[in-house]
Scaffold this motif. Structure first.
Motif, PDB file in Angstrom:
ATOM      1  N   VAL A 317       0.836  -1.199   0.000  1.00 10.77           N
ATOM      2  CA  VAL A 317       0.000   0.000   0.000  1.00 10.77           C
ATOM      3  C   VAL A 317       0.873   1.252   0.000  1.00 10.77           C
ATOM      4  CG1 VAL A 317      -1.656   1.341   1.359  1.00 10.77           C
ATOM      5  CG2 VAL A 317      -1.971  -1.121   1.084  1.00 10.77           C
ATOM      6  N   GLY A 318       1.897   1.266   0.856  1.00 13.13           N
ATOM      7  CA  GLY A 318       2.798   2.416   0.886  1.00 13.13           C
ATOM      8  C   GLY A 318       3.560   2.583  -0.414  1.00 13.13           C
ATOM      9  N   ALA A 319       4.031   1.464  -0.995  1.00  8.78           N
ATOM     10  CA  ALA A 319       4.794   1.545  -2.235  1.00  8.78           C
ATOM     11  C   ALA A 319       3.925   2.016  -3.396  1.00  8.78           C
ATOM     12  CB  ALA A 319       5.403   0.175  -2.549  1.00  8.78           C
ATOM     13  N   TYR A 320       2.722   1.464  -3.531  1.00 11.10           N
ATOM     14  CA  TYR A 320       1.837   1.882  -4.618  1.00 11.10           C
ATOM     15  C   TYR A 320       1.406   3.334  -4.453  1.00 11.10           C
ATOM     16  CZ  TYR A 320       1.026  -2.270  -7.470  1.00 11.10           C
ATOM     17  OH  TYR A 320       1.177  -3.295  -8.366  1.00 11.10           O
ATOM     18  N   THR A 321       1.158   3.758  -3.227  1.00 12.44           N
ATOM     19  CA  THR A 321       0.775   5.156  -3.000  1.00 12.44           C
ATOM     20  C   THR A 321       1.895   6.100  -3.412  1.00 12.44           C
ATOM     21  OG1 THR A 321      -0.640   4.476  -1.154  1.00 12.44           O
ATOM     22  CG2 THR A 321      -0.039   6.800  -1.287  1.00 12.44           C
ATOM     23  N   ALA A 322       3.136   5.769  -3.001  1.00 12.26           N
ATOM     24  CA  ALA A 322       4.278   6.606  -3.374  1.00 12.26           C
ATOM     25  C   ALA A 322       4.487   6.610  -4.880  1.00 12.26           C
ATOM     26  CB  ALA A 322       5.538   6.113  -2.657  1.00 12.26           C
ATOM     27  N   ALA A 323       4.283   5.465  -5.532  1.00 16.93           N
ATOM     28  CA  ALA A 323       4.456   5.394  -6.981  1.00 16.93           C
ATOM     29  C   ALA A 323       3.405   6.230  -7.698  1.00 16.93           C
ATOM     30  CB  ALA A 323       4.379   3.935  -7.436  1.00 16.93           C
ATOM     31  N   LEU A 324       2.166   6.224  -7.222  1.00 21.83           N
ATOM     32  CA  LEU A 324       1.098   6.962  -7.887  1.00 21.83           C
ATOM     33  C   LEU A 324       1.287   8.474  -7.801  1.00 21.83           C
ATOM     34  CD1 LEU A 324      -1.995   4.832  -6.782  1.00 21.83           C
ATOM     35  CD2 LEU A 324      -1.088   5.058  -9.111  1.00 21.83           C
ATOM     36  N   VAL A 325       1.945   8.954  -6.748  1.00 19.33           N
ATOM     37  CA  VAL A 325       2.136  10.400  -6.577  1.00 19.33           C
ATOM     38  C   VAL A 325       3.573  10.822  -6.873  1.00 19.33           C
ATOM     39  CG1 VAL A 325       0.283  10.495  -4.877  1.00 19.33           C
ATOM     40  CG2 VAL A 325       2.642  10.188  -4.109  1.00 19.33           C
ATOM     41  N   SER A 326       4.358   9.916  -7.514  1.00 22.26           N
ATOM     42  CA  SER A 326       5.774  10.197  -7.759  1.00 22.26           C
ATOM     43  C   SER A 326       6.009  11.055  -8.994  1.00 22.26           C
ATOM     44  CB  SER A 326       6.539   8.883  -7.915  1.00 22.26           C
ATOM     45  OG  SER A 326       6.083   8.180  -9.074  1.00 22.26           O
ATOM     46  N   GLY A 327       4.994  11.227  -9.826  1.00 21.60           N
ATOM     47  CA  GLY A 327       5.172  11.989 -11.052  1.00 21.60           C
ATOM     48  C   GLY A 327       5.586  11.159 -12.239  1.00 21.60           C
ATOM     49  N   THR A 328       5.665   9.836 -12.100  1.00 19.19           N
ATOM     50  CA  THR A 328       6.033   8.989 -13.224  1.00 19.19           C
ATOM     51  C   THR A 328       4.969   9.051 -14.307  1.00 19.19           C
ATOM     52  OG1 THR A 328       6.485   6.712 -13.904  1.00 19.19           O
ATOM     53  CG2 THR A 328       4.995   7.012 -12.056  1.00 19.19           C
TER      54      THR A 328
END
Length: 607
Positions: A317-328
């Motif tokens: 959950v933490g990894a997917y959340t960070a990936a979604l808001v990372s700007g990729t």
């Protein structure tokens, strides 16, 4: 019945092999000298075996480990002769450390020779030096087993035990009596008083030595050398514990807590400076991520006693959340949060999931709770694999995951670039290592404060007996939900960094069991292996469980088998874990630990 009658002793000091003491000492000393000398001979004729053991005149590869073990065995043999300058090595005045070091030397040497024979196609590939090393280490061990060793008495085994009634059990009983001795009445002499600056210097030197050993272990170039290092380091650590050195060091670290924490952090921070490439620094980063998540699980399992088999989902959950808001560009949200905001968002998302999952399920206990959490972990993996716009809403790109996650940038500092600070050069993974080290320190601080608080004591009460805790006025459901939420938050915190280190997140990273950690089975094994309810235990367990498969590639297909066998052995010989807390040690070995069975205030409050 006489109330003042003392319990029968459970330990005696007798040799395993009946020989005169002088003869045993001579055999051990001679064997150790010959073992050291054999490392200067050629063990094989070809360089096909890694480490180049073909040279006569200086040791190389695994021969260096045999040389180290032989010299340590010799030193501890000489300590029992009261030679000035060596007595500090063996405060307990016991021969058991000598036997353990002799065993370590023989195990490392014979493992090397067997590996040569297996890999190169037979014993014909051994040179005379190899045979000399085998015989010398065997002579050393036989001499060490003839020394007076602290062993359990025969009467300490129950009369109905198979080890006491069968003919075949007699030899095994003799070995087990030596492996698991009980307490002795022999008290070590008091340590010589040192000025405070000297004690702090000893602590700093110890952490410096530990940094060197960790750097050597991680930097071993091939699996055979790493296996030999594990054998020598494991049995060597047991020898230091039997000698009483670790107990004295623990006394110093307890006395000087602030310098100890400072030295530990400094040693950990210096690790990237010992590496020339990113290869082993990346391993160290993943170990820190794994360790941080294991500490979060330790809140749930070790303190509150809740068996969570789907804990890796909170990391996801933490990894997917960070990936979604990372700007990729692969993110479906098309937003870019600064790192500090991404960390808070990932931790908050995991917290919410922890509360949502925990609220309806934490009224269950034991196996039922384990089944529900296992189901949650699988539901998470399947759900993020279906949020691809076809089977569900377009959010996570389904099984393709979210790739091309950019490097972190914090206050203008790009973690994906090499930076030079004076004479210090920090490559990209060194940047992530130092960041993850700060996160680990934060998690350790949270765990320590929570464990020593009133809430932490309530968690322990619930773990020991929830019914009794409820009868004493503790709100078990609310406190269990708090532990579940805190553990989920810490996992989400680590997940935000993991997403940027791995540069991609996919559902297959977050399974219950698989060949690549972290997964729920590995995390639970790390907590149990290291020692539930402690800080250093899960850190050590996570490091071992990540490093061993990374170094021993041939274990990739047999990881679950190997870890299952390791856990069975652990449950048999050390059920409290490698680094247990005092309370659990008394639970598993009540009546055999010696001394008082009452916890002091410091012992009861130390996680």
């Amino acid at each position: 019945m006489n109330p003042h009658k003392t319990a029968a002793p459970t330990t005696e000091t007798t040799p395993l092999i009946p020989l005169p003491l002088a003869t045993a000492r001579i055999l051990t000393t001679t064997g150790a000298v010959l073992s050291a000398a054999s490392t200067y001979l050629s063990w094989t004729w070809t360089t096909d075996f890694p480490g180049n053991l073909t040279v006569t005149g200086y040791p190389g590869g695994l021969q260096l480990l045999t040389l180290t073990g032989a010299l340590l065995t010799l030193a501890y043999t000489l300590t029992t002769w009261n030679i000035p300058g060596l007595r500090w090595l063996n405060p307990a005045r016991s021969h058991n450390p000598t036997a353990l070091l002799a065993t370590a030397t023989l195990a490392t040497t014979w493992y090397t020779l067997i590996a040569i024979a297996v890999q190169l196609g037979g014993l014909v590939n051994l040179e005379p030096g190899g045979y000399a090393a085998a015989l010398a280490t065997l002579l050393t061990l036989l001499g060490a087993l003839a020394l007076p060793l602290d062993r359990r008495t025969t009467d300490s085994y129950p009369p109905t035990s198979p080890l006491s009634t069968t003919r075949t059990g007699a030899p095994l009983r003799a070995v087990l009596r030596t492996i698991r001795p009980g307490p002795t009445d022999r008290q070590p002499p008091p340590a010589r008083p040192l000025p405070p600056w000297a004690e702090i210097l000893v602590i700093a030197a110890t952490f410096g030595l530990a940094l060197g050993l960790v750097t050597y272990g991680i930097g071993t170039a091939y699996g055979e050398l790493f296996t030999g290092f594990l054998l020598l380091a494991g049995l060597g650590t047991a020898a230091l514990a039997r000698a009483g050195l670790i107990k004295r060091l623990t006394t110093l670290t307890t006395k000087h807590r602030t310098p100890t924490i400072t030295a530990a952090f400094a040693a950990a921070a210096l690790f990237p400076l010992t590496q020339d490439t990113d290869q082993y620094t990346l391993i160290a980063v993943n170990i820190l991520i794994f360790s941080t998540v294991a500490l979060g699980l330790n809140v749930v399992v070790g303190l509150a006693g809740l068996l969570d088999l789907g804990y890796v989902a909170f990391l996801g959950v933490g990894a997917y959340t960070a990936a979604l808001v990372s700007g990729t560009t692969a993110s479906t949200l098309d937003v870019h949060f600064p790192f500090w905001a991404a960390v808070l968002t990932g931790a908050a998302a995991s917290l919410i999931f922890g509360v949502v999952i925990g609220a309806p399920t934490l009224r269950l206990r034991g196996d039922y709770l384990a089944i529900v959490t296992l189901g949650f972990g699988e539901i998470f993996r399947i759900t993020v694999g279906n949020l691809n716009g076809e089977s569900g809403p377009s959010l996570t790109n389904g099984p393709n995951g979210i790739p091309n996650i950019p490097d972190l940038a914090l206050f203008g500092y790009d973690f994906g670039e090499t930076h030079t600070l004076g004479a210090i050069t920090l490559n990209p993974f060194a940047n992530y290592y130092l960041l993850m080290l700060l996160f680990t320190v934060l998690v350790v601080l949270v765990f320590s404060r929570a464990g020593n608080s009133r809430i932490g004591r309530a968690w322990i009460a619930i773990r020991e007996d929830e019914t009794a805790a409820t009868a004493m006025g503790i709100n078990g459901f609310r406190l269990k939900l708090l532990a579940f939420a805190l553990g989920a938050t810490l996992a989400g915190l680590a997940g935000t960094v993991q997403a940027h280190v791995a540069y991609t997140v996919v559902p297959e990273q977050y399974v219950f069991a698989g060949p690549v950690p972290p997964n729920s089975a590995f995390l639970l094994a790390a907590v149990i292996l290291g020692g539930m309810g402690t800080i250093s235990g899960p850190l050590l367990g996570a490091a071992l469980l990540y490093l061993i498969p990374a170094k021993l590639q041939f274990l990739h297909d047999y990881q679950l088998l190997a870890f299952g066998a390791a856990l069975i052995l652990l449950m048999r010989f050390r059920p409290e874990g490698l680094i247990p807390d005092r309370r659990r040690q008394l639970e598993f070995h009540e009546g055999t630990t010696g001394g008082s069975s009452t916890l002091t205030h410091a012992e009861a409050s130390t996680p």
